[in-house]
Design a protein around this motif. Structure first.
Motif, PDB file in Angstrom:
ATOM      1  N   GLU A   1      39.723  62.049  34.347  1.00 58.33           N
ATOM      2  CA  GLU A   1      40.616  62.566  35.392  1.00 58.33           C
ATOM      3  C   GLU A   1      40.069  61.791  36.608  1.00 58.33           C
ATOM      4  N   ARG A   2      39.033  61.952  37.173  1.00 57.97           N
ATOM      5  CA  ARG A   2      38.549  61.303  38.041  1.00 57.97           C
ATOM      6  C   ARG A   2      38.891  59.828  38.263  1.00 57.97           C
ATOM      7  N   LYS A   3      38.716  59.173  37.346  1.00 61.47           N
ATOM      8  CA  LYS A   3      39.029  57.928  37.290  1.00 61.47           C
ATOM      9  C   LYS A   3      40.619  57.679  37.634  1.00 61.47           C
ATOM     10  N   LEU A   4      41.364  58.428  36.857  1.00 61.52           N
ATOM     11  CA  LEU A   4      43.044  58.436  37.333  1.00 61.52           C
ATOM     12  C   LEU A   4      43.138  58.762  38.527  1.00 61.52           C
ATOM     13  N   GLN A   5      42.552  59.853  39.310  1.00 60.79           N
ATOM     14  CA  GLN A   5      42.783  60.252  40.439  1.00 60.79           C
ATOM     15  C   GLN A   5      42.515  59.386  41.264  1.00 60.79           C
ATOM     16  N   GLN A   6      41.438  58.287  41.335  1.00 60.45           N
ATOM     17  CA  GLN A   6      40.856  57.343  42.148  1.00 60.45           C
ATOM     18  C   GLN A   6      41.916  56.183  42.008  1.00 60.45           C
ATOM     19  N   ASP A   7      42.202  55.900  40.902  1.00 58.55           N
ATOM     20  CA  ASP A   7      43.271  54.639  40.583  1.00 58.55           C
ATOM     21  C   ASP A   7      44.643  55.054  41.093  1.00 58.55           C
ATOM     22  N   LEU A   8      45.012  55.993  40.697  1.00 60.64           N
ATOM     23  CA  LEU A   8      46.650  56.430  40.913  1.00 60.64           C
ATOM     24  C   LEU A   8      46.677  56.788  42.325  1.00 60.64           C
ATOM     25  N   GLY A   9      45.739  57.536  42.827  1.00 65.06           N
ATOM     26  CA  GLY A   9      45.580  57.973  44.251  1.00 65.06           C
ATOM     27  C   GLY A   9      45.650  56.935  45.316  1.00 65.06           C
ATOM     28  N   ALA A  10      45.404  55.662  44.764  1.00 66.63           N
ATOM     29  CA  ALA A  10      45.234  54.781  45.697  1.00 66.63           C
ATOM     30  C   ALA A  10      46.744  54.017  45.869  1.00 66.63           C
ATOM     31  N   VAL A  11      47.642  54.696  44.830  1.00 63.26           N
ATOM     32  CA  VAL A  11      49.101  54.102  45.030  1.00 63.26           C
ATOM     33  C   VAL A  11      49.871  54.917  45.409  1.00 63.26           C
TER      34      VAL A  11
ATOM     35  N   ILE B   1      50.582  59.109  46.947  1.00 65.40           N
ATOM     36  CA  ILE B   1      49.831  60.070  47.958  1.00 65.40           C
ATOM     37  C   ILE B   1      50.165  61.463  47.919  1.00 65.40           C
ATOM     38  N   GLY B   2      49.356  62.204  47.819  1.00 64.78           N
ATOM     39  CA  GLY B   2      49.589  63.724  47.769  1.00 64.78           C
ATOM     40  C   GLY B   2      50.266  64.240  46.307  1.00 64.78           C
ATOM     41  N   MET B   3      49.886  63.648  45.137  1.00 65.31           N
ATOM     42  CA  MET B   3      50.010  64.021  43.868  1.00 65.31           C
ATOM     43  C   MET B   3      49.037  64.335  43.135  1.00 65.31           C
ATOM     44  N   GLU B   4      48.028  65.136  43.546  1.00 67.08           N
ATOM     45  CA  GLU B   4      46.618  65.272  42.771  1.00 67.08           C
ATOM     46  C   GLU B   4      47.051  66.162  41.644  1.00 67.08           C
ATOM     47  N   PRO B   5      47.775  67.409  42.081  1.00 62.46           N
ATOM     48  CA  PRO B   5      48.042  68.362  40.755  1.00 62.46           C
ATOM     49  C   PRO B   5      49.108  67.334  39.634  1.00 62.46           C
ATOM     50  N   VAL B   6      49.877  66.477  40.173  1.00 62.08           N
ATOM     51  CA  VAL B   6      50.666  65.772  39.121  1.00 62.08           C
ATOM     52  C   VAL B   6      49.574  64.964  38.107  1.00 62.08           C
TER      53      VAL B   6
ATOM     54  N   THR C   1      56.497  47.379  54.010  1.00 63.38           N
ATOM     55  CA  THR C   1      56.219  46.797  52.778  1.00 63.38           C
ATOM     56  C   THR C   1      56.970  47.605  51.331  1.00 63.38           C
ATOM     57  N   ASP C   2      57.311  47.197  50.450  1.00 57.83           N
ATOM     58  CA  ASP C   2      57.538  47.445  49.140  1.00 57.83           C
ATOM     59  C   ASP C   2      56.580  48.078  48.294  1.00 57.83           C
ATOM     60  N   ALA C   3      56.777  49.542  48.072  1.00 57.88           N
ATOM     61  CA  ALA C   3      55.563  50.060  47.255  1.00 57.88           C
ATOM     62  C   ALA C   3      55.439  49.368  45.899  1.00 57.88           C
ATOM     63  N   HIS C   4      56.284  48.939  45.386  1.00 59.56           N
ATOM     64  CA  HIS C   4      56.193  48.407  44.147  1.00 59.56           C
ATOM     65  C   HIS C   4      55.355  46.766  44.440  1.00 59.56           C
ATOM     66  N   ALA C   5      55.951  46.266  45.205  1.00 56.82           N
ATOM     67  CA  ALA C   5      55.329  44.857  45.469  1.00 56.82           C
ATOM     68  C   ALA C   5      53.835  45.050  45.989  1.00 56.82           C
ATOM     69  N   ALA C   6      53.553  46.207  46.651  1.00 54.19           N
ATOM     70  CA  ALA C   6      52.168  46.221  47.174  1.00 54.19           C
ATOM     71  C   ALA C   6      51.125  46.902  46.095  1.00 54.19           C
ATOM     72  N   GLN C   7      51.798  47.263  45.168  1.00 54.45           N
ATOM     73  CA  GLN C   7      51.021  48.112  44.115  1.00 54.45           C
ATOM     74  C   GLN C   7      49.789  47.178  43.533  1.00 54.45           C
ATOM     75  N   HIS C   8      48.619  47.739  43.385  1.00 52.94           N
ATOM     76  CA  HIS C   8      47.645  46.856  42.877  1.00 52.94           C
ATOM     77  C   HIS C   8      47.456  47.357  41.434  1.00 52.94           C
ATOM     78  N   GLU C   9      46.696  46.453  40.626  1.00 49.55           N
ATOM     79  CA  GLU C   9      46.850  46.747  39.066  1.00 49.55           C
ATOM     80  C   GLU C   9      45.425  47.475  38.978  1.00 49.55           C
ATOM     81  N   PRO C  10      45.352  48.802  38.639  1.00 54.96           N
ATOM     82  CA  PRO C  10      44.244  49.588  38.395  1.00 54.96           C
ATOM     83  C   PRO C  10      43.497  48.949  37.181  1.00 54.96           C
ATOM     84  N   GLU C  11      42.238  49.120  37.097  1.00 51.69           N
ATOM     85  CA  GLU C  11      41.426  48.667  35.825  1.00 51.69           C
ATOM     86  C   GLU C  11      41.510  49.686  34.858  1.00 51.69           C
ATOM     87  N   ALA C  12      41.743  49.005  33.721  1.00 51.12           N
ATOM     88  CA  ALA C  12      42.093  49.950  32.283  1.00 51.12           C
ATOM     89  C   ALA C  12      41.100  50.972  32.128  1.00 51.12           C
ATOM     90  N   ALA C  13      41.758  52.232  32.072  1.00 47.86           N
ATOM     91  CA  ALA C  13      40.737  53.299  31.704  1.00 47.86           C
ATOM     92  C   ALA C  13      40.490  53.720  30.210  1.00 47.86           C
TER      93      ALA C  13
END
Length: 233
Positions: free
Chosen positions: A8-18, A20-25, A190-202
């Motif tokens: 969960e911590r890894k997901l919070q770190q990776d997805l939280g960079a893309v 914002i404000g969705m920690e419970p989700v 900028t476009d959120a989808h274009a700016a999206q980074h590819e997180p490292e596979a968990a």
């Protein structure tokens, strides 16, 4: 820290960079993924459902396929179809996008009931039956679907049989003012989808978390209690 908390911590770190404000989700997503359950993300347009789904799929790794829900989408567009190969002079099966580790179905309620039903067997048994032949899906097969519950024109509400295939339905709320300001600062020009980074596979963290879940002991009394609650409801 156990394996689930680490995942969960890894997901919070990776997805939280893309997003914002969705920690419970993100926490709910981590629980569903570890428990091998499919997820339905529900919310109004512009809340980041597709962006969140794409980011989660990338974080989980493996083969990722996407289906855009439309009224003219056919079941064979999802499961695949047999086509005649002139060189072999025989019919050859061409698998559809359902043959993936993670299948993202965007706006699932824009597809017709017949097309929605193409996912029933896949989500429940991790296999599809085409022309009386069974085809196995990957062991990690996961469906992440999105829908907008506030627009009804041109949509087909999911029947209970389809809703029952999802372990969790997660409702996305409108972000608060502070989070909106952070979103504007991050994606305002900028476009959120274009700016999206590819997180490292968990994948390693996910495998460890799923292994820990399988070791959890459930007392017979608790199982009986759950059965009684289900019967009473």
């Amino acid at each position: 820290m156990n394996a689930l908390e680490s995942f969960e911590r890894k997901l919070q770190q990776d997805l939280g960079a893309v997003v914002i404000g969705m920690e419970p989700v993100i926490r709910a997503l981590a629980i569903a993924v570890v428990a091998r359950g499919h997820v339905l993300l529900q919310g109004a347009p512009g809340l980041g459902k597709t962006l969140l789904s794409k980011s989660l799929a990338a974080a989980l790794g493996g083969v990722i396929k996407r289906v855009q829900g439309t009224a003219d989408l056919m079941p064979s567009d999802i499961t695949g179809v047999h086509v005649f190969d002139t060189e072999r002079r025989d019919f050859v099966f061409r698998p559809g996008p359902v043959f993936a580790d993670v299948l993202l179905v965007d706006e699932i309620n824009r597809t017709g009931p017949k097309t929605q039903s193409a996912l029933l067997e896949a989500m429940e048994e991790r296999q599809v039956t085409i022309d009386r032949k069974n085809y196995r899906l990957p062991d990690k097969f996961l469906v992440i679907a999105t829908q907008n519950p506030r627009e009804f024109e041109g949509t087909y509400p999911l029947p209970e049989s389809q809703l029952g295939r999802f372990m969790l339905r997660i409702d996305l709320a409108h972000p608060g003012r502070e989070h909106e300001l952070q979103i504007l600062a991050k994606y305002g020009n900028t476009d959120a989808h274009a700016a999206q980074h590819e997180p490292e596979a968990a994948s390693p963290a996910l495998a460890a978390a799923q292994a820990d879940v399988e070791k959890v002991h459930v007392a017979p009394e608790l199982s009986a209690y759950l059965v009684d609650i289900a019967a009473a409801s």
